[in-house]
Design an enzyme around this catalytic site. Structure first.
Site, PDB file in Angstrom:
ATOM      1  N   LYS A 259      61.845 102.120  56.191  1.00 17.14           N
ATOM      2  CA  LYS A 259      62.431 101.505  54.998  1.00 17.14           C
ATOM      3  C   LYS A 259      63.437 100.441  55.422  1.00 17.14           C
ATOM      4  CE  LYS A 259      61.872 105.513  51.967  1.00 17.14           C
ATOM      5  NZ  LYS A 259      60.953 104.947  50.965  1.00 17.14           N
ATOM      6  N   ARG A 333      53.373 113.055  49.491  1.00 11.42           N
ATOM      7  CA  ARG A 333      52.063 113.579  49.078  1.00 11.42           C
ATOM      8  C   ARG A 333      51.368 114.311  50.223  1.00 11.42           C
ATOM      9  NH1 ARG A 333      50.262 107.605  47.457  1.00 11.42           N
ATOM     10  NH2 ARG A 333      52.524 107.463  47.264  1.00 11.42           N
TER      11      ARG A 333
HETATM   12  N1  BES Z   1      60.781 109.003  48.753  1.00  9.55           N
HETATM   13  C1  BES Z   1      60.069 107.851  48.379  1.00  9.55           C
HETATM   14  C2  BES Z   1      60.101 107.555  46.895  1.00  9.55           C
HETATM   15  C3  BES Z   1      61.433 107.268  46.261  1.00  9.55           C
HETATM   16  C4  BES Z   1      61.828 105.974  45.991  1.00  9.55           C
HETATM   17  C5  BES Z   1      62.285 108.303  45.895  1.00  9.55           C
HETATM   18  C6  BES Z   1      63.033 105.715  45.383  1.00  9.55           C
HETATM   19  C7  BES Z   1      63.510 108.043  45.285  1.00  9.55           C
HETATM   20  C8  BES Z   1      63.870 106.753  45.021  1.00  9.55           C
HETATM   21  C9  BES Z   1      58.611 107.994  48.801  1.00  9.55           C
HETATM   22  O1  BES Z   1      58.361 108.800  49.898  1.00  9.55           O
HETATM   23  C10 BES Z   1      58.129 106.636  49.172  1.00  9.55           C
HETATM   24  O2  BES Z   1      58.589 106.117  50.135  1.00  9.55           O
HETATM   25  N2  BES Z   1      57.209 106.105  48.394  1.00  9.55           N
HETATM   26  C11 BES Z   1      56.638 104.838  48.646  1.00  9.55           C
HETATM   27  C12 BES Z   1      55.154 104.970  48.508  1.00  9.55           C
HETATM   28  C13 BES Z   1      54.402 103.776  48.967  1.00  9.55           C
HETATM   29  C14 BES Z   1      54.438 103.675  50.478  1.00  9.55           C
HETATM   30  C15 BES Z   1      52.969 103.889  48.482  1.00  9.55           C
HETATM   31  C16 BES Z   1      57.178 103.875  47.611  1.00  9.55           C
HETATM   32  O3  BES Z   1      57.263 104.251  46.446  1.00  9.55           O
HETATM   33  O4  BES Z   1      57.533 102.769  47.972  1.00  9.55           O
HETATM   34 MG    MG Z   2      58.453 107.730  51.730  1.00  5.48          MG
END
Ligand code: BES
Ligand code: MG
Ligand code: ZN
Length: 480
Positions: A259, A333
Site C-alpha cells: 500500500k 478473501r
Molecule cells: N483491507 C483492505 C480494504 C480496506 C480499505 C479496509 C480501506 C478498510 C479501509 C483490503 O485488504 C484491500 O486491500 N482491498 C483492496 C482490494 C483490491 C486489491 C482488489 C482494495 O480495496 O483496494
Molecule cells: Mg489488502
C-alpha cells in the site's frame, strides 16, 4: 472503564438530572426556578435551543430536547446522538453519575439515549502515560422511567460491553495484537462468557490444508491462528448453528502489492470483522440467549518479506479450489475463503461473514453503512436489514448477479483473487460465495469499521460496528 446503566425509582435532592423532552409542556416545573422555566420554554421555541445546563450547587440539571420523529429507527438514533452530545458537558463538569428522567413515558427512547451516552463515553487510554488525567468522569447512568425491564438494561449493558471489547481489539496496534495475541484475547473473552474457544495453531492449519490463510501468512514473522468461539446453550431454539466468520488481518501492508501513500495508515483495523464476530458471540453468551452461534476467525498479518506470496502464485485452498493470485492486497478473501469452506462441516443454518474487505465498498457508501450481499438467504437478509435499522448499523444491498462471477474466472487456475475495476466490492463477495454451499450473507464493513475523527457516538478509532447488529439479529430470533 465501562459506563454502567441502571434503573432507579426515586430521585434524591442531590441527584444530577437530565430531563428528556420533545415538547416543553412536558417539562416538570418543580425542579426549576420561575426564571429558568420561562427561559427554557422561550429559548426552545424561539431560538431552537435544545440543550440547557443549570448549576443548582447541590446538583446539576440538564434539559435535553430531542426532535420529534415518527419513524422509530430514526427516532431512536436521534436519542442516541443526543445522548452522545450531552455527554461532553457532563464530563466537562466532572460528574460521576446522572439520572435520566423520562418525562414522556418513552422507555425505548430513554434506553437509546443512555446507549448513546455509554457508547460515546468509551476511551482507549492504554497507551497514555497519565490515563487518569484524561479519564472521563461519568461512570453511571440511572434511568428514571416506567416500562424498562431489568432484562432490557442487562442486555444493553452486555452489548455495549461487547462493542467496547471489539473497539479495544481494533484500537490495539500490531505491535501488541498479532494473530496469536488476538486468539488469546478470544480465549479470555470465552472464559468470561462461558463460551467454548478452540484455537488452531499453524501446524493444525497446515494439516487442514488451509492454503489461503497459509499463503497470506508466508510473509509474516508470526504464525497464523484460526479461532472458533462457540456458544451452545442447553436448549437452543435452532438445531443448526448460525455462524459468523470474521476477517482477522491484524495488519494489512498490502503484501508485495504494498500500500502506498497513506493507504496503510489505519490498517491495524483490518481485523475489525474478526473482532466484531467474536465480540458478538461473547455478548450473546453473556446474555445467555438461547441460540446456538459460532464465530470463526482466521487471522494473520499481510506483510512484505522475502518469502511472501507473490502475484501469479496459484494457491490450493482448503476446499481444493486453485486460486490465482493477481493482487496480494486482496488477502482478506484468501483467508476468509478457508474459513467459509471449513464452516460447511457444521451444516449451518446461515453464515454471515463480516470483513473490512474492499476500498470499493468505502468509495460507494462511505462510513454511513455496511455493504451487504446474499445468496440463498433472502428472508434472513430482510431480518438482518431490519436489525440494521433498529441499531443504526444499516445495510446497503448490492446486486449479486451471476454476471459478476465471470469477472473472477482464471486462465490458469479455477478463479483469480480479484476482478477488474468494476464492482470491486461485489466481485470480492462473489469470490467468497464460491466457497459456500449454504445460505450466505456477506457484510463489507470497510467504511464504518474505523473513524479517524469522532463521529456521533463513536470516539475516534474502532467503531465496534456489527456487534450491536449481530446481537440484535440473534435476539430478534427469540422475541419473535
Ligand atoms: N483491507 C483492505 C480494504 C480496506 C480499505 C479496509 C480501506 C478498510 C479501509 C483490503 O485488504 C484491500 O486491500 N482491498 C483492496 C482490494 C483490491 C486489491 C482488489 C482494495 O480495496 O483496494
Ligand atoms: Mg489488502
Ligand atoms: Zn485487508
Amino acid at each position: 472503564m465501562q459506563t454502567i446503566i441502571t434503573t432507579t425509582d426515586r430521585i434524591s435532592a442531590t441527584d444530577n438530572l437530565i430531563f428528556l423532552v420533545t415538547d416543553s409542556k412536558n417539562l416538570p416545573e418543580k425542579y426549576f426556578s420561575k426564571e429558568e422555566y420561562a427561559y427554557v420554554k422561550t429559548s426552545q421555541k424561539k431560538h431552537k435551543k435544545n440543550t440547557f445546563v443549570f448549576n443548582h450547587f447541590k446538583r446539576w440539571i440538564f434539559v435535553q430536547f430531542v426532535e420529534k420523529e415518527r419513524n422509530t429507527a430514526l427516532r431512536l438514533e436521534n436519542y442516541r446522538v443526543a445522548g452522545a452530545k450531552l455527554l461532553g458537558s457532563l464530563n466537562n463538569n466532572k460528574l460521576h453519575t446522572v439520572v435520566v428522567v423520562d418525562t414522556e413515558e418513552k422507555p425505548k427512547e430513554t434506553l437509546a439515549f443512555a446507549e448513546g451516552m455509554a457508547l460515546a463515553n468509551y476511551q482507549f487510554l492504554k497507551y497514555k502515560n497519565n490515563p487518569a488525567e484524561k479519564l472521563n468522569t461519568l461512570n453511571t447512568v440511572e434511568l428514571f422511567s416506567k416500562g424498562i425491564s431489568d432484562k432490557e438494561v442487562d442486555n444493553l449493558n452486555i452489548v455495549i460491553d461487547g462493542t467496547c471489547k471489539c473497539r479495544d481489539l481494533v484500537n490495539e496496534p500490531l505491535a501488541y495484537l498479532n494473530a496469536v495475541k488476538f486468539a488469546e484475547e478470544f480465549e479470555k473473552m470465552g472464559k468470561a462468557a462461558d463460551a467454548k474457544v478452540e484455537i488452531f495453531n499453524k501446524k493444525k492449519i497446515e494439516t487442514l490444508k488451509m492454503g489461503g490463510l497459509l499463503a497470506v501468512n508466508k510473509g509474516s514473522v508470526d504464525p497464523p491462528t484460526f479461532s472458533i468461539v462457540e456458544w451452545k446453550p442447553k436448549n437452543p431454539i435452532n438445531n443448526k448453528p448460525y455462524i459468523f466468520v470474521g476477517k482477522g488481518v491484524v495488519f494489512d501492508t498490502g503484501g508485495m502489492n504494498v500500500k502506498t501513500a497513506d493507504y496503510m495508515n489505519n490498517m491495524k483495523c483490518d481485523m475489525a470483522g474478526g473482532a466484531a464476530v467474536a465480540s458478538a458471540v461473547y455478548a450473546i453468551a453473556r446474555a445467555a440467549l438461547p441460540v446456538h452461534v459460532i464465530a470463526i476467525v482466521p487471522a494473520t498479518d499481510n506483510r512484505v518479506d522475502g518469502n511472501a506470496y507473490v502475484n501469479g502464485d496459484i494457491i490450493t485452498m482448503h476446499d481444493g479450489t486453485k486460486v490465482e493470485v493477481i493482487n496480494t492486497d486482496a488477502e482478506g478473501r484468501m483467508i476468509l475463503a478457508d474459513a467459509l469452506s471449513y464452516a460447511k462441516k457444521y451444516e449451518p443454518h446461515l453464515v454471515i461473514d463480516v470483513a473490512t474487505l474492499t476500498g470499493s465498498a468505502v468509495r460507494a457508501i462511505g462510513k454511513y453503512g455496511i455493504v451487504g450481499m446474499h445468496s440463498k438467504a433472502e428472508n434472513e437478509f430482510k431480518q438482518l436489514r431490519k436489525s440494521g435499522e433498529t441499531v443504526c448499523e444499516r445495510l446497503a444491498e448490492f446486486p449479486f448477479w451471476k454476471d459478476y462471477e465471470d469477472l473472477i474466472k482464471s486462465e490458469v487456475g479455477d478463479i483469480k483473487n480479484i476482478g477488474g475495476v468494476e464492482g470491486g466490492a461485489i466481485t470480492a463477495g462473489k469470490f467468497l460465495e464460491h466457497f459456500t454451499d449454504y445460505p450466505f450473507i456477506h457484510l463489507d464493513i470497510a467504511g464504518p469499521a474505523f473513524n479517524e475523527k469522532s463521529y456521533k457516538y463513536f470516539p475516534a478509532g474502532g467503531s465496534g460496528v456489527a456487534v450491536r447488529l449481530l446481537f440484535d439479529f440473534i435476539k430478534s430470533k427469540i422475541s419473535g
